[in-house]
Scaffold this motif. Sequence first.
Motif, mmCIF file in Angstrom:
data_model
loop_
_atom_site.group_PDB
_atom_site.id
_atom_site.type_symbol
_atom_site.label_atom_id
_atom_site.label_comp_id
_atom_site.label_asym_id
_atom_site.label_seq_id
_atom_site.Cartn_x
_atom_site.Cartn_y
_atom_site.Cartn_z
ATOM 1 N N ILE A 148 1.094 -1.195 0.008
ATOM 2 C CA ILE A 148 -0.037 0.002 0.011
ATOM 3 C C ILE A 148 1.004 1.333 -0.028
ATOM 4 O O ILE A 148 1.955 1.317 0.831
ATOM 5 N N GLU A 149 0.529 2.147 -0.746
ATOM 6 C CA GLU A 149 1.219 3.415 -0.954
ATOM 7 C C GLU A 149 0.687 4.562 -0.247
ATOM 8 O O GLU A 149 -0.140 5.092 -1.067
ATOM 9 N N PRO A 150 1.105 4.887 0.860
ATOM 10 C CA PRO A 150 0.157 5.964 1.454
ATOM 11 C C PRO A 150 0.636 7.435 0.759
ATOM 12 O O PRO A 150 1.769 7.674 0.375
ATOM 13 N N THR A 151 -0.499 8.304 0.573
ATOM 14 C CA THR A 151 -0.025 9.539 0.015
ATOM 15 C C THR A 151 -0.536 10.562 1.269
ATOM 16 O O THR A 151 -1.402 10.327 2.087
ATOM 17 N N VAL A 152 -0.031 12.038 1.267
ATOM 18 C CA VAL A 152 -0.523 12.957 1.926
ATOM 19 C C VAL A 152 -1.041 13.911 1.384
ATOM 20 O O VAL A 152 -0.462 14.566 0.317
ATOM 21 N N SER A 153 -2.256 14.669 1.914
ATOM 22 C CA SER A 153 -2.707 16.025 1.444
ATOM 23 C C SER A 153 -2.692 16.893 2.452
ATOM 24 O O SER A 153 -2.930 16.540 3.470
ATOM 25 N N VAL A 154 -2.065 17.991 2.047
ATOM 26 C CA VAL A 154 -1.927 18.974 3.084
ATOM 27 C C VAL A 154 -2.524 20.393 2.806
ATOM 28 O O VAL A 154 -2.705 20.746 1.442
ATOM 29 N N GLY A 155 -3.131 21.040 3.594
ATOM 30 C CA GLY A 155 -3.923 22.113 3.251
ATOM 31 C C GLY A 155 -3.209 23.336 4.450
ATOM 32 O O GLY A 155 -2.957 23.213 5.323
ATOM 33 N N VAL A 156 -2.641 24.480 3.810
ATOM 34 C CA VAL A 156 -2.077 25.202 4.611
ATOM 35 C C VAL A 156 -2.675 26.648 4.613
ATOM 36 O O VAL A 156 -3.120 27.298 3.644
ATOM 37 N N GLY A 208 -7.287 16.011 -6.449
ATOM 38 C CA GLY A 208 -6.805 14.592 -6.798
ATOM 39 C C GLY A 208 -5.727 14.189 -5.839
ATOM 40 O O GLY A 208 -5.046 13.260 -5.912
ATOM 41 N N ARG A 209 -5.728 14.643 -4.542
ATOM 42 C CA ARG A 209 -4.889 14.299 -3.456
ATOM 43 C C ARG A 209 -3.597 14.209 -3.628
ATOM 44 O O ARG A 209 -2.936 14.612 -4.885
ATOM 45 N N ASP A 210 -2.608 13.896 -2.644
ATOM 46 C CA ASP A 210 -1.258 13.665 -2.865
ATOM 47 C C ASP A 210 -0.592 15.112 -3.103
ATOM 48 O O ASP A 210 0.160 15.125 -4.130
ATOM 49 N N ARG A 211 -0.986 16.072 -2.512
ATOM 50 C CA ARG A 211 -0.627 17.434 -2.798
ATOM 51 C C ARG A 211 -0.688 18.361 -1.589
ATOM 52 O O ARG A 211 -1.390 18.219 -0.796
ATOM 53 N N VAL A 212 -0.244 19.636 -2.050
ATOM 54 C CA VAL A 212 -0.152 20.717 -0.965
ATOM 55 C C VAL A 212 -0.822 21.911 -1.486
ATOM 56 O O VAL A 212 -0.564 22.309 -2.667
ATOM 57 N N GLU A 213 -2.111 22.239 -0.784
ATOM 58 C CA GLU A 213 -2.789 23.413 -1.327
ATOM 59 C C GLU A 213 -2.663 24.600 -0.280
ATOM 60 O O GLU A 213 -2.873 24.338 0.977
ATOM 61 N N VAL A 214 -2.490 25.835 -0.727
ATOM 62 C CA VAL A 214 -2.313 26.902 0.362
ATOM 63 C C VAL A 214 -3.717 27.808 0.044
ATOM 64 O O VAL A 214 -4.124 27.958 -1.059
ATOM 65 N N TYR A 215 -4.394 28.051 1.356
ATOM 66 C CA TYR A 215 -5.502 28.837 1.154
ATOM 67 C C TYR A 215 -5.117 30.188 0.784
ATOM 68 O O TYR A 215 -4.394 31.129 1.388
ATOM 69 N N THR A 216 -5.903 30.889 -0.420
ATOM 70 C CA THR A 216 -5.642 32.073 -1.000
ATOM 71 C C THR A 216 -6.801 32.679 -0.890
ATOM 72 O O THR A 216 -7.889 32.533 -0.702
ATOM 73 N N ASP A 217 -6.899 33.976 -1.554
ATOM 74 C CA ASP A 217 -7.990 34.782 -1.868
ATOM 75 C C ASP A 217 -8.748 34.104 -2.632
ATOM 76 O O ASP A 217 -9.995 34.371 -2.759
ATOM 77 N N GLU A 218 -8.384 33.597 -3.873
ATOM 78 C CA GLU A 218 -8.959 32.970 -4.875
ATOM 79 C C GLU A 218 -9.658 31.768 -4.450
ATOM 80 O O GLU A 218 -10.983 31.634 -4.707
ATOM 81 N N LEU A 219 -9.288 30.998 -3.393
ATOM 82 C CA LEU A 219 -9.866 29.781 -2.884
ATOM 83 C C LEU A 219 -11.155 30.332 -1.991
ATOM 84 O O LEU A 219 -12.152 29.928 -1.983
ATOM 85 N N ALA A 220 -10.818 31.726 -1.415
ATOM 86 C CA ALA A 220 -11.869 32.173 -0.509
ATOM 87 C C ALA A 220 -13.105 32.530 -1.448
ATOM 88 O O ALA A 220 -14.176 32.292 -1.232
ATOM 89 N N ALA A 221 -12.685 33.000 -2.517
ATOM 90 C CA ALA A 221 -13.485 33.657 -3.628
ATOM 91 C C ALA A 221 -14.335 32.578 -4.085
ATOM 92 O O ALA A 221 -15.658 32.429 -4.195
ATOM 93 N N LEU A 222 -13.780 31.080 -4.534
ATOM 94 C CA LEU A 222 -14.575 30.186 -5.058
ATOM 95 C C LEU A 222 -15.370 29.397 -4.188
ATOM 96 O O LEU A 222 -16.401 29.242 -4.236
ATOM 97 N N ALA A 223 -14.712 29.583 -2.765
ATOM 98 C CA ALA A 223 -15.859 28.994 -1.738
ATOM 99 C C ALA A 223 -16.957 29.946 -1.285
ATOM 100 O O ALA A 223 -18.225 29.209 -1.473
ATOM 101 N N THR A 224 -17.091 31.021 -1.747
ATOM 102 C CA THR A 224 -18.040 32.094 -1.379
ATOM 103 C C THR A 224 -19.068 31.864 -2.672
ATOM 104 O O THR A 224 -20.360 31.729 -2.758
ATOM 105 N N ARG A 225 -18.538 31.773 -4.001
ATOM 106 C CA ARG A 225 -19.065 31.601 -5.334
ATOM 107 C C ARG A 225 -19.977 30.282 -5.137
ATOM 108 O O ARG A 225 -21.181 30.091 -5.621
#
Length: 318
Positions: A10-18, A45-62
């Motif tokens: 089993i190959e575990p992957t890690v998803s990270v939110g910053v 798609g998992r196995d990645r790092v994503e940073v909370y940005t203004d763009e993400l905030a706008a997407l969440a609002t939309r």
Amino acid sequence: QPLEIAGAAIEPTVSVGVATGTPGMEADDLLSNAGRALAHAKGSGRDRVEVYTDELAALATRRRVAEQQLRQALDTDGVGVHYQPIVDVGSGETIGAEALLRVESADGAHLSPAEFIEAAESTGLIARLGRQVLQITCEQLNAWSSRGGPGLQMISVNISPRQLADPGLPTKVVDTLNAAGVAPERLCLEIGESILISAQSTVDATISYLRALGVRIGLDDFGAGQSSLGYLKRFPLDFVKIDRTLVSGLGTDEQDTAIVRATVELAHNLGLQVTAVGVEYPEQLEMLQILGCDRAQGYLFAPPLSAEAFAERTASAS
Ligand code: C2E
Ligand code: MG
């Protein structure tokens, strides 16, 4: 490092939110922002790092706004369906239609699916929306058939990944067809390739069951993403729809033309019908005739129309 569990690697992957905080920010808010970034990392798609940005905030609002509008529309009869003619390339006759979801917001404006399908998928509202689209469409087809409306061979409905993964879908389709008195052979379901990439056994079983009933299943948006000619062979399908990004270059872009030619040929060899989407110019239609494409759909013939406008248009054309 791969882990070995019960003999399987089993190959575990890690998803990270910053998320980064600002002075005075509440810890809970900071954590929920990081949680949103994590959800985005998983959704992308998992196995990645994503940073909370203004763009993400706008997407969440939309998304939140779209969700609110959807819930309101579902509660107030604001969900409707428009129909876009599907034309036989050889005869020029309208032989079918694609049902396209339309949602009316409280102020009467029509929202486009591009704005809300994603929100509907991520909130699970797609199940209710999908059921309504199927029901409205089948009832409309029956009404046209029994009251001398447009004589359509078939009608095509889009099915989202989440709907297709629902093991209850076949029963819903059968019940809807029976209630509306529509033969399964007249219903086409369009599915996206993303479903096939992550194909699970439920999806395979659903596709086989519906096809055995007579419902036709096709691959939508072919050529828009990581489409592979291999999908056409791997899954039991009836038709394929070539995306408008390829159709737009027909006759002018050599590569697009070559891909469309190859797709039509391979699909025909595999016994599938081909529909070109987004046909806007006579030159594109001419090229489709030369390439032997079966069906076409696009503004050259008509945009998506209300049921009344569709019936009027097909009546005046015949
Ligand atoms: P699609 O299945 O590829 O549908 C075709 C889209 O192309 C429609 O956009 C249609 O209005 C647009 N179109 C048709 N002819 C032309 C043309 O000549 N030029 C251009 N530029 N565009 C053309 P629409 O109605 O905004 O739908 C967008 C997408 O939303 C659909 O893409 C489909 O994937 C999804 N969708 C629509 N209705 C439903 C539904 O009931 N359920 C689900 N799950 N998805 C839906
Ligand atoms: Mg479609």
